[in-house]
Design an enzyme around this catalytic site. Structure first.
Site, short mmCIF file in Angstrom:
data_model
loop_
_atom_site.label_atom_id
_atom_site.label_comp_id
_atom_site.label_asym_id
_atom_site.label_seq_id
_atom_site.Cartn_x
_atom_site.Cartn_y
_atom_site.Cartn_z
N ASP A 166 -0.49 6.40 -5.59
CA ASP A 166 -1.40 7.31 -5.76
C ASP A 166 -0.86 8.64 -6.68
O ASP A 166 0.27 9.23 -6.55
CB ASP A 166 -2.05 8.27 -4.53
CG ASP A 166 -2.45 7.08 -3.57
OD1 ASP A 166 -3.60 6.86 -3.64
OD2 ASP A 166 -1.93 6.93 -2.79
N HIS A 192 -0.52 11.36 -2.28
CA HIS A 192 -2.04 10.75 -1.86
C HIS A 192 -2.95 11.72 -1.63
O HIS A 192 -3.94 11.98 -2.13
CB HIS A 192 -2.11 9.79 -0.54
CG HIS A 192 -3.45 9.46 -0.24
ND1 HIS A 192 -4.07 10.01 0.82
CD2 HIS A 192 -4.14 8.31 -0.64
CE1 HIS A 192 -5.27 9.42 0.94
NE2 HIS A 192 -5.45 8.41 0.18
N HIS A 221 0.83 -1.14 0.07
CA HIS A 221 -0.27 -0.03 -0.12
C HIS A 221 0.71 1.32 0.10
O HIS A 221 1.81 1.52 0.91
CB HIS A 221 -0.77 0.06 1.29
CG HIS A 221 -1.82 1.17 1.34
ND1 HIS A 221 -1.99 1.96 2.41
CD2 HIS A 221 -2.52 1.57 0.37
CE1 HIS A 221 -2.77 2.55 2.22
NE2 HIS A 221 -3.19 2.63 1.30
N ARG A 222 0.81 2.06 -1.15
CA ARG A 222 1.61 3.16 -1.30
C ARG A 222 3.08 2.90 -1.13
O ARG A 222 3.77 3.70 -0.70
CB ARG A 222 1.26 4.35 -0.16
CG ARG A 222 -0.32 4.66 -0.05
CD ARG A 222 -0.55 5.74 0.91
NE ARG A 222 -1.98 5.88 0.93
CZ ARG A 222 -2.86 6.64 1.81
NH1 ARG A 222 -2.09 7.13 2.82
NH2 ARG A 222 -3.97 6.54 1.99
N ASP A 240 0.14 -2.63 4.30
CA ASP A 240 1.14 -1.74 4.64
C ASP A 240 2.45 -2.63 4.69
O ASP A 240 3.48 -2.02 5.01
CB ASP A 240 1.18 -0.71 5.67
CG ASP A 240 -0.02 0.17 5.51
OD1 ASP A 240 -0.32 0.80 4.49
OD2 ASP A 240 -0.81 0.56 6.41
N GLU A 247 0.88 -0.24 -4.81
CA GLU A 247 -0.26 0.86 -5.03
C GLU A 247 0.34 1.91 -4.87
O GLU A 247 0.97 2.29 -3.68
CB GLU A 247 -1.33 0.54 -3.92
CG GLU A 247 -2.69 1.26 -4.48
CD GLU A 247 -2.63 2.47 -3.62
OE1 GLU A 247 -3.35 3.62 -3.51
OE2 GLU A 247 -1.65 2.68 -2.65
N GLU A 276 -3.35 4.36 -8.73
CA GLU A 276 -4.58 5.36 -8.32
C GLU A 276 -4.69 6.64 -8.92
O GLU A 276 -4.08 7.37 -8.51
CB GLU A 276 -5.06 5.08 -6.77
CG GLU A 276 -6.16 5.93 -6.36
CD GLU A 276 -6.61 5.88 -4.86
OE1 GLU A 276 -7.59 6.73 -4.62
OE2 GLU A 276 -5.88 5.15 -4.23
N LYS A 282 -6.13 10.13 -8.76
CA LYS A 282 -6.79 10.95 -7.78
C LYS A 282 -7.66 11.72 -8.53
O LYS A 282 -7.37 12.50 -9.37
CB LYS A 282 -5.67 11.87 -6.77
CG LYS A 282 -4.62 10.90 -6.07
CD LYS A 282 -5.28 9.93 -5.27
CE LYS A 282 -6.19 10.57 -4.12
NZ LYS A 282 -6.35 9.49 -2.99
#
Length: 628
Positions: free
Chosen positions: A410, A423, A381-382, A601, A408, A482, A484
């Protein structure tokens, strides 16, 4: 050099040629079979109307007429390949028993020619069916590993076995397969060496095997028990070596995850090694017993005068062979030259068939890809944001080190139109600035650092561009990008276009998928690129949210994922991604529900929970033992 030593040297060279032949056969089969099957699978998904195959829609997919046809063609191709390989091995071992010098090309092309002759006879269907059953038995170590490692074959096996008569049917099929292969073990020998049809060859084989059944059973059983002991020792030795290498090269944080990944690889290569070596050893034993029992049985059935004629013919043929040795040597050289050219042509064909697939894999980074059917993906995640500042190159590098399948990230645009990783729309949390991303230029962002808020160790870490992230991740890790949502549709359209252009520039279409909380943006992504996977992000799941053709996966908060949702989405050919899963209990729940991708995470922790069942804890203890 004495005659005995010379024969020993020739046999060693023959054995090397045999191993080379087997390796070339398996390599050629894999290099051709895999890309062809992959292309056929993609075509079938389009024909059957699925964008993604799941356990729930698998039965309907398999029953589709197009799938049935393709499966029949694949099984027929496997049967033909194994028939050629079996006949080639028979040719080799008969020459080996006679202590003839044999090369790879002197095995392969006569094998192809003799197999073609067999298929021109009547009852070729029986030969192909027998060859397929033989292949299933011979390839059983690889098939077993395949079933254990990957969830679809394991699911199919469990489903069939759980039926009232499913387990009994499987058991009876295995028994029938074993008996047919056992009593028909010399069917192809008689077809190849005596030019019998398959029915006659099977009867002769059954007669010989039944008469010497105890010798066959004890000989083959004892030999394979010794092989099993050897494989067990080798397996443990390889795992110990792998544990030691991992301990010396990996950080303590990723030891378990590295071992889990390595274990999967060890199992696959052990399955291949066992299949190849067991086939070679067992064929050698069968050839030896055939020369001892099979030929004897044939001779006994002949009348005495027939035996004398055969002996006279053998003497005559030996004399002719000696007289025409020089001429035969010239012919052999010509044949070898012809076989060499044919071999070169075959190798070129294999390279051409597989070349595009390999080039595409290297270019797009799809070598990092695994089919979702064969396991649960793990997404950092991120980046690995539990161990590095989110949406930074450090977090992406950590995700690669943690062996996550995806990272992942953003993305949004700066004031001057540069696509960056961030993000929040505000820079307050990570960059300690009151400005908003859309109100500053990229040059202004370069003066900010986003690492010290996470840890002093990452002080000086900068906000990366999407282009920098693609350069770092190409061929190393897949990306879930992703988008935004911006202030206006024009801003969103510009972001979509720039992201797709960057993906195209770096040839990472197969390595990237795009997600968003706005379905309209995903629709525009699909309009511009029909091949890239798209995912809809939901914080809350309710109602008929899943009946959208241009969405391939749904990414939702793990607390809203339940059995009904997973089953429904899978039946429609959609993937289920769950976020953000950071505890063992929630990871275990997602695993039991069968989600396709777990976003976390801490990818190391999730990998241990998801894949830990494949490795016995005793082998994990090897790491601790080696460490001490």
């Amino acid at each position: 050099m004495g005659a005995k030593a010379k024969h020993g040297w020739e046999r060693q060279k023959n054995i090397r040629a045999l191993f080379l032949f087997e390796l070339l056969c398996k390599a050629a089969f894999t290099m051709v079979f895999y890309p062809v099957c992959k292309a056929a699978f993609k075509l079938l998904l389009k024909v059957t109307g699925y964008s993604y195959l799941t356990l729930e829609n698998l039965p309907r997919f398999v029953r589709h007429p197009a799938t049935v046809v393709v499966l029949i063609v694949i099984l027929l191709a496997c049967s033909l390949f194994y028939l050629v390989e079996s006949v080639s091995l028979i040719v080799f071992y008969q020459g080996y028993v006679r202590e003839e010098k044999i090369g790879v090309i002197q095995v392969l092309f006569p094998g192809i020619s003799r197999a073609a002759e067999l298929l021109r006879k009547k009852k070729r269907g029986r030969i192909l069916l027998f060859s397929l059953l033989n292949a299933l038995l011979t390839l059983s170590p690889m098939l077993f590993v395949f079933a254990v490692q990957f969830k679809v074959p394991a699911y199919i096996a469990r489903t069939v076995a759980s039926r009232t008569y499913g387990g009994i049917a499987i058991f009876l099929f295995l028994i029938i397969c074993l008996l047919v292969n056992f009593f028909g073990v010399y069917s192809l020998y008689y077809c190849v060496l005596s030019e019998d049809d398959f029915s006659t060859g099977f009867k002769k084989s059954s007669k010989v095997v039944w008469k010497y059944r105890y010798r066959f059973i004890f000989s083959l059983l004892g030999q394979n028990l010794l092989l099993a002991v050897f494989y067990a020792v080798l397996y443990v030795g390889v795992l110990v070596l792998v544990c030691y290498i991992i301990y010396c090269t990996k950080s303590e944080q990723v030891l378990m995850a590295a071992m889990l990944t390595a274990y999967d690889e060890v199992m696959i290569y052990m399955g291949i090694f066992i299949t190849v070596t067991a086939q070679i050893v067992n064929y050698a034993a069968l050839a030896r017993m055939f020369s001892k029992y099979g030929v004897m049985e044939v001779a006994v059935s002949f009348p005495p005068n027939r035996i004398e004629k055969i002996q006279e013919q053998i003497v005559y043929e030996d004399a002719v062979r000696q007289m025409e040795y020089a001429e035969a040597e010239k012919i052999q050289k010509k044949l070898s030259s012809r076989y060499t050219r044919l071999t070169a042509a075959a190798v070129a064909a294999v390279i051409l068939i597989n070349g595009y697939e390999l080039a595409d894999a290297f270019r797009n980074g799809s070598l990092t890809d695994r089919e979702t059917l064969f396991g649960t993906y793990i997404t950092a995640h991120r980046g690995s944001s539990g161990n590095a500042p989110e949406n930074t190159l450090a977090a992406l590098s950590q995700a690669i080190d943690d062996m996550a399948d995806f990272a992942e990230i953003d993305v949004q645009e700066t004031k001057d139109g540069v696509v960056i990783l961030m993000h929040d729309t505000s820079l307050r949390r990570t960059a300690r600035s009151r400005a908003r991303v859309g109100d500053v230029t990229y040059a202004q962002l370069l003066d900010m650092e986003v690492g010290s808020w996470f840890s002093p160790h990452f002080a000086g870490e900068r906000i990366p561009t999407l282009e920098e992230a693609l350069k770092l991740c190409k061929g190393k890790i897949n990306l879930n990008i992703e988008l935004k949502v911006g202030k206006s549709s024009a801003v969103n359209e510009d972001l979509i276009q720039k992201v797709l252009e960057l993906i195209d520039t770096y040839d990472m279409e197969d390595q990237c998928m795009i997600s968003c909380t706005d379905q309209g943006m995903l629709a525009r992504v699909r309009q511009q690129n029909a091949n890239i996977k798209t995912g809809y992000i939901l914080s809350f799941a309710y109602g008929m949210f899943y009946q959208v053709d241009y969405i391939d996966f749904y990414s939702m908060k793990s607390s809203f994922v339940n059995e009904s949702t997973v089953r429904t989405l899978h039946s429609l050919g959609k993937e289920v991604h769950a976020w953000t899963v950071n505890s063992r209990s929630e990871t275990e729940r997602m695993k039991q529900l069968g989600v396709d991708n777990i976003i976390t995470d801490n990818p190391v922790l999730v990998r241990e929970v998801v894949y830990g069942e494949h490795v016995r804890m005793g082998f994990f203890k090897l790491l601790g033992i080696i460490g001490h």
